[in-house]
Design a protein around this motif. Structure first.
Motif, PDB file in Angstrom:
ATOM      1  N   ARG A  95       0.858  -1.181   0.000  1.00  0.00           N
ATOM      2  CA  ARG A  95       0.000   0.000   0.000  1.00  0.00           C
ATOM      3  C   ARG A  95       0.895   1.231   0.000  1.00  0.00           C
ATOM      4  NH1 ARG A  95      -4.989   2.019   3.938  1.00  0.00           N
ATOM      5  NH2 ARG A  95      -4.775   4.230   3.435  1.00  0.00           N
ATOM      6  N   ARG A  96       0.604   2.172  -0.907  1.00  0.00           N
ATOM      7  CA  ARG A  96       1.291   3.452  -0.958  1.00  0.00           C
ATOM      8  C   ARG A  96       0.238   4.548  -1.043  1.00  0.00           C
ATOM      9  NH1 ARG A  96       5.018   1.143  -5.501  1.00  0.00           N
ATOM     10  NH2 ARG A  96       6.853   0.436  -4.361  1.00  0.00           N
ATOM     11  N   ASP A  97       0.315   5.527  -0.151  1.00  0.00           N
ATOM     12  CA  ASP A  97      -0.624   6.642  -0.173  1.00  0.00           C
ATOM     13  C   ASP A  97       0.025   7.873  -0.796  1.00  0.00           C
ATOM     14  OD1 ASP A  97      -2.414   5.024   1.062  1.00  0.00           O
ATOM     15  OD2 ASP A  97      -2.517   6.137   2.942  1.00  0.00           O
ATOM     16  N   TYR A  98      -0.771   8.639  -1.532  1.00  0.00           N
ATOM     17  CA  TYR A  98      -0.312   9.884  -2.146  1.00  0.00           C
ATOM     18  C   TYR A  98      -1.360  10.973  -1.928  1.00  0.00           C
ATOM     19  CZ  TYR A  98       2.835   6.822  -4.837  1.00  0.00           C
ATOM     20  OH  TYR A  98       3.779   5.898  -5.219  1.00  0.00           O
ATOM     21  N   ALA A  99      -0.885  12.194  -1.893  1.00  0.00           N
ATOM     22  CA  ALA A  99      -1.769  13.358  -1.925  1.00  0.00           C
ATOM     23  C   ALA A  99      -1.580  14.055  -3.267  1.00  0.00           C
ATOM     24  CB  ALA A  99      -1.440  14.326  -0.782  1.00  0.00           C
ATOM     25  N   HIS A 149       6.994  10.472  -8.434  1.00  0.00           N
ATOM     26  CA  HIS A 149       5.714  11.039  -7.992  1.00  0.00           C
ATOM     27  C   HIS A 149       5.666  12.558  -8.078  1.00  0.00           C
ATOM     28  CE1 HIS A 149       8.264  10.985  -4.355  1.00  0.00           C
ATOM     29  NE2 HIS A 149       7.577  12.032  -3.971  1.00  0.00           N
ATOM     30  N   GLU A 156       4.172  11.949  -1.484  1.00  0.00           N
ATOM     31  CA  GLU A 156       4.122  10.647  -0.821  1.00  0.00           C
ATOM     32  C   GLU A 156       3.543  10.750   0.583  1.00  0.00           C
ATOM     33  OE1 GLU A 156       7.604   7.738  -2.302  1.00  0.00           O
ATOM     34  OE2 GLU A 156       8.296   9.508  -1.211  1.00  0.00           O
ATOM     35  N   GLY A 157       2.710   9.782   0.920  1.00  0.00           N
ATOM     36  CA  GLY A 157       2.244   9.609   2.285  1.00  0.00           C
ATOM     37  C   GLY A 157       2.853   8.347   2.868  1.00  0.00           C
ATOM     38  N   ASP A 158       2.162   7.705   3.767  1.00  0.00           N
ATOM     39  CA  ASP A 158       2.659   6.469   4.352  1.00  0.00           C
ATOM     40  C   ASP A 158       2.634   5.346   3.310  1.00  0.00           C
ATOM     41  OD1 ASP A 158       2.840   7.846   6.687  1.00  0.00           O
ATOM     42  OD2 ASP A 158       1.221   6.784   7.724  1.00  0.00           O
ATOM     43  N   SER A 159       3.511   4.378   3.508  1.00  0.00           N
ATOM     44  CA  SER A 159       3.478   3.191   2.666  1.00  0.00           C
ATOM     45  C   SER A 159       3.905   1.988   3.489  1.00  0.00           C
ATOM     46  CB  SER A 159       4.391   3.340   1.443  1.00  0.00           C
ATOM     47  OG  SER A 159       5.747   3.435   1.839  1.00  0.00           O
ATOM     48  N   ASP A 193       7.871  -0.463   6.468  1.00  0.00           N
ATOM     49  CA  ASP A 193       6.988   0.696   6.546  1.00  0.00           C
ATOM     50  C   ASP A 193       7.748   1.988   6.305  1.00  0.00           C
ATOM     51  OD1 ASP A 193       5.553  -0.888   9.411  1.00  0.00           O
ATOM     52  OD2 ASP A 193       4.827  -0.991   7.358  1.00  0.00           O
ATOM     53  N   SER A 195       6.916   6.204   6.932  1.00  0.00           N
ATOM     54  CA  SER A 195       5.981   7.198   7.443  1.00  0.00           C
ATOM     55  C   SER A 195       6.759   8.401   7.937  1.00  0.00           C
ATOM     56  CB  SER A 195       5.141   6.618   8.587  1.00  0.00           C
ATOM     57  OG  SER A 195       4.300   7.628   9.129  1.00  0.00           O
TER      58      SER A 195
END
Length: 219
Positions: A95-99, A149, A156-159, A193, A195
């Motif tokens: 899982r990779r989060d982006y804004a 990105h 980038e957010g948490d991954s 992880d 973060s």
């Protein structure tokens, strides 16, 4: 600790040599890796972490000195492992989060891709963020999105990446309708992880280095 219980200088030296050998094995695994999820790299990383932790403990016990490494531990994040000792298959869950911080950049990049492909309706790629994301993630591999990105107007957010053991490989199409429902934390061999909270925990005046793969790691 009593003098009798202290490790010998030779034991500390042997532990240091073990760290050097583990470093060489880790570098060799990285140089030979077949992809980001190569299990040989994760195995070599874990061996290096174990060797570094052993050296750190012996060094402190013998000389009351520490290394600049903090060995990450998964004790607080994963339940006890109950999977097979010799897994016949693995599942790698990412899982990779982006804004979306620069929508216009995202739209422009999607428009360029659509123009190059000369699709039936290239203007649709730049009509909305939703459409642009579909174009970009359809064109580029997730790892390339991660490395580029900023070019796509993303932050980038948490991954996290989980390597989970399985008894047998899944049948084709078996889990496609619910790909993450079968994720069992007790079968996770290791996890990695990233973060910003890990960066926030660091003292700017502290020279401590955290050993982490990709990112911050939590095993």
């Amino acid at each position: 600790m009593s003098d009798a219980a202290q490790p010998t200088a030779a034991e500390v030296r042997a532990a240091a040599e073990a760290v050097k050998a583990a470093l060489d094995r880790h570098l060799a695994a990285v140089e030979r890796r077949s992809g980001e999820d190569d299990p040989a790299v994760y195995e070599a990383f874990n061996e290096l972490a174990v060797a570094a932790e052993e050296y750190d403990e012996l060094l402190y016990d013998r000389y009351d000195e520490v290394t600049p490494f903090e060995i990450p531990s998964g004790d607080d994040s994963l339940p006890p492992y109950t999977g097979p000792e010799e897994p016949n298959a693995l599942s790698v869950l990412i899982r990779r989060d982006y804004a979306v911080v620069e929508p216009q950049r995202l739209l422009a990049q999607a428009g360029r891709v659509a123009d190059l492909e000369a699709g039936p309706d290239p203007d649709s790629a730049g009509s909305s963020v939703h459409a642009a994301l579909g174009v970009l993630f359809g064109e580029f591999e997730p790892d390339e999105i991660a490395s580029r990105h900023k070019e796509f107007g993303l932050e980038e957010g948490d991954s996290t990446l989980w390597v989970a053991a399985a008894d047998e490989p899944a049948e084709p199409g078996e889990w496609l309708e619910a790909p993450f429902d079968q994720a069992d934390p007790q079968r996770v061999v290791c996890r990695f992880d990233v973060s910003s909270v890990f960066d926030d925990d660091l003292d700017p005046d502290d020279d401590t280095v955290t050993t982490e793969p990709l990112e911050d790691a939590d095993h």
